[in-house]
Scaffold this motif. Sequence first.
Motif, short mmCIF file in Angstrom:
data_model
loop_
_atom_site.label_atom_id
_atom_site.label_comp_id
_atom_site.label_asym_id
_atom_site.label_seq_id
_atom_site.Cartn_x
_atom_site.Cartn_y
_atom_site.Cartn_z
N THR A 109 24.01 133.45 -10.76
CA THR A 109 24.59 132.43 -9.78
C THR A 109 25.38 133.52 -8.77
OG1 THR A 109 25.04 130.84 -11.38
CG2 THR A 109 25.81 130.63 -9.06
N GLU A 110 26.07 134.37 -9.00
CA GLU A 110 26.85 135.31 -8.26
C GLU A 110 25.79 136.08 -7.29
OE1 GLU A 110 30.77 138.45 -7.81
OE2 GLU A 110 30.07 137.28 -9.83
N CYS A 111 24.95 136.66 -8.00
CA CYS A 111 23.71 137.30 -6.78
C CYS A 111 23.31 136.45 -5.88
CB CYS A 111 22.71 137.85 -8.10
SG CYS A 111 22.96 139.20 -9.21
N GLN A 142 22.91 122.26 -0.47
CA GLN A 142 21.40 122.72 -1.13
C GLN A 142 21.56 124.18 -1.47
OE1 GLN A 142 18.68 121.61 1.83
NE2 GLN A 142 18.63 119.53 1.16
N LEU A 143 22.20 125.12 -0.81
CA LEU A 143 22.23 126.63 -0.79
C LEU A 143 22.96 126.90 -2.28
CD1 LEU A 143 22.42 128.05 2.63
CD2 LEU A 143 20.45 128.33 1.13
N ALA A 144 24.17 126.20 -2.19
CA ALA A 144 25.05 126.56 -3.35
C ALA A 144 24.68 125.81 -4.53
CB ALA A 144 26.27 125.98 -2.83
N ALA A 145 23.97 124.61 -4.40
CA ALA A 145 23.17 124.06 -5.91
C ALA A 145 22.20 124.78 -6.22
CB ALA A 145 22.67 122.57 -5.45
N ALA A 146 21.25 125.39 -5.31
CA ALA A 146 20.10 126.49 -5.76
C ALA A 146 20.85 127.42 -6.30
CB ALA A 146 19.19 126.74 -4.78
N ASN A 150 19.46 127.74 -10.17
CA ASN A 150 18.59 129.03 -10.78
C ASN A 150 19.26 129.93 -11.61
OD1 ASN A 150 16.29 128.55 -8.98
ND2 ASN A 150 17.44 129.34 -7.18
N GLY A 151 20.75 130.26 -11.45
CA GLY A 151 21.27 131.06 -12.48
C GLY A 151 21.23 130.57 -14.06
N PHE A 152 21.41 129.09 -14.03
CA PHE A 152 21.80 128.59 -15.28
C PHE A 152 20.33 128.33 -15.71
CE2 PHE A 152 25.93 128.52 -14.34
CZ PHE A 152 26.77 128.49 -15.45
N ILE A 204 14.42 140.46 -10.48
CA ILE A 204 14.41 139.17 -9.49
C ILE A 204 15.63 138.59 -8.87
CG2 ILE A 204 13.87 136.39 -9.55
CD1 ILE A 204 11.63 137.29 -11.67
N PHE A 205 16.72 138.71 -9.95
CA PHE A 205 18.05 138.26 -9.56
C PHE A 205 18.87 139.39 -8.78
CE2 PHE A 205 17.41 134.97 -12.79
CZ PHE A 205 18.36 134.25 -12.17
N THR A 206 18.50 140.61 -8.97
CA THR A 206 19.29 141.62 -8.11
C THR A 206 18.46 142.09 -6.85
OG1 THR A 206 18.46 143.38 -9.67
CG2 THR A 206 20.45 142.55 -10.36
N LEU A 207 17.50 142.72 -6.88
CA LEU A 207 16.63 143.42 -5.86
C LEU A 207 16.49 142.66 -4.70
CD1 LEU A 207 14.03 145.74 -7.69
CD2 LEU A 207 16.02 146.32 -6.61
N PRO A 208 15.75 141.29 -4.83
CA PRO A 208 15.81 140.63 -3.50
C PRO A 208 17.03 140.12 -2.92
CG PRO A 208 14.35 139.76 -5.16
CD PRO A 208 15.25 140.71 -5.88
N PRO A 209 18.08 139.60 -3.70
CA PRO A 209 19.46 139.14 -3.19
C PRO A 209 20.05 140.39 -2.61
CG PRO A 209 19.02 138.31 -5.13
CD PRO A 209 17.84 139.00 -5.23
N PHE A 210 20.00 141.47 -3.08
CA PHE A 210 20.73 142.81 -2.87
C PHE A 210 19.91 143.23 -1.59
CE2 PHE A 210 20.71 147.57 -2.62
CZ PHE A 210 22.19 147.62 -2.27
#
Length: 314
Positions: A109-111, A142-146, A150-152, A204-210
């Motif tokens: 979620t933090e990512c 919507q952005l926060a909920a997504a 996604n994280g959980f 998926i959780f690190t590269l695109p968000p980073f």
Amino acid sequence: MFENQTMITEFILLGFGDIYKFQSLLFLAFLVIYIVTVMGNTLIFGLVVFDRHLYTPMYFFLGNLSFLEACYSSNLFPRMLLAFLTGNRMISFSGCVTQWYIVSSLEGTECFLLCVMSYDRYLAICKPLHYTTTMTTQTCIQLAAASWINGFFIFLILLILMLQLTFCGPNTMDHYFCDYFPLIKVSCGDTSLMLMLSIVVAAIFTLPPFLLTLTSYVYIIAAILKIPSSTGRKKAFSTCSSHLVVVFIFYGSLMTAYMVPEQEIKRSMRKFASLLYTVLPPLLNPFIYSLRNKEVNDALKNIVGRFCHKKQVR
């Protein structure tokens, strides 16, 4: 439910190994870190909720991040502190799996939240005329909920797959909390699928968000360079650089811990990387993102002033 799927009912967390002889110092150090982390993040969350001046997209996301960090630290530190204090490093199987699931879900979620926050700052600085029409209340929710869903959800799938494994020993983990790889290592079944999935999910959780976060800050820095005032540029660079330091520490340590193959990284290095993303971001985020902001300081003064005024009236 757990007991029917495993021969192990509890694990022993070896923690920091030989450093445990300094457990009194470690207990005090981590206790201070935990108190400061929880107080700082709870303060920011409370200000965002109760002060109407902070009802903006930026502080909405900061409130989400602060709530996440407080939950994250409270999932890890109490058990660690108890181990330092009593020497009892035992944790039940169900407690261990639950701790891993909560930690991993909050990390995921933090990512996404950090990426959303950088995009919010990009719009505010680089596209100010479109900011209010783009970052509407509905869009923010919507952005926060997504980010949270996604994280959980993704780690719920991993949790279900993990519970299909057989855990028959040994029941010792060379870690200070129940992390993914130490858990997989004590399984006596075929873990090749789980190891492959861990790299895919981590990517998926690190590269695109980073990369998206980095791209946002590149545009933000380019906009800062156009500021005519040297004082304004220095202030903006100071804020931007401190944000980037936390971003690099968080994403970099996550990638090191979960994407580098085990044979290419020492166990102590993986443990140190996990210490970076579990301790530093939750501790530093309130000071870097919020407590240095004039709006937050003003909101804090207003609440303290109102509290003191009520006390004098009584």
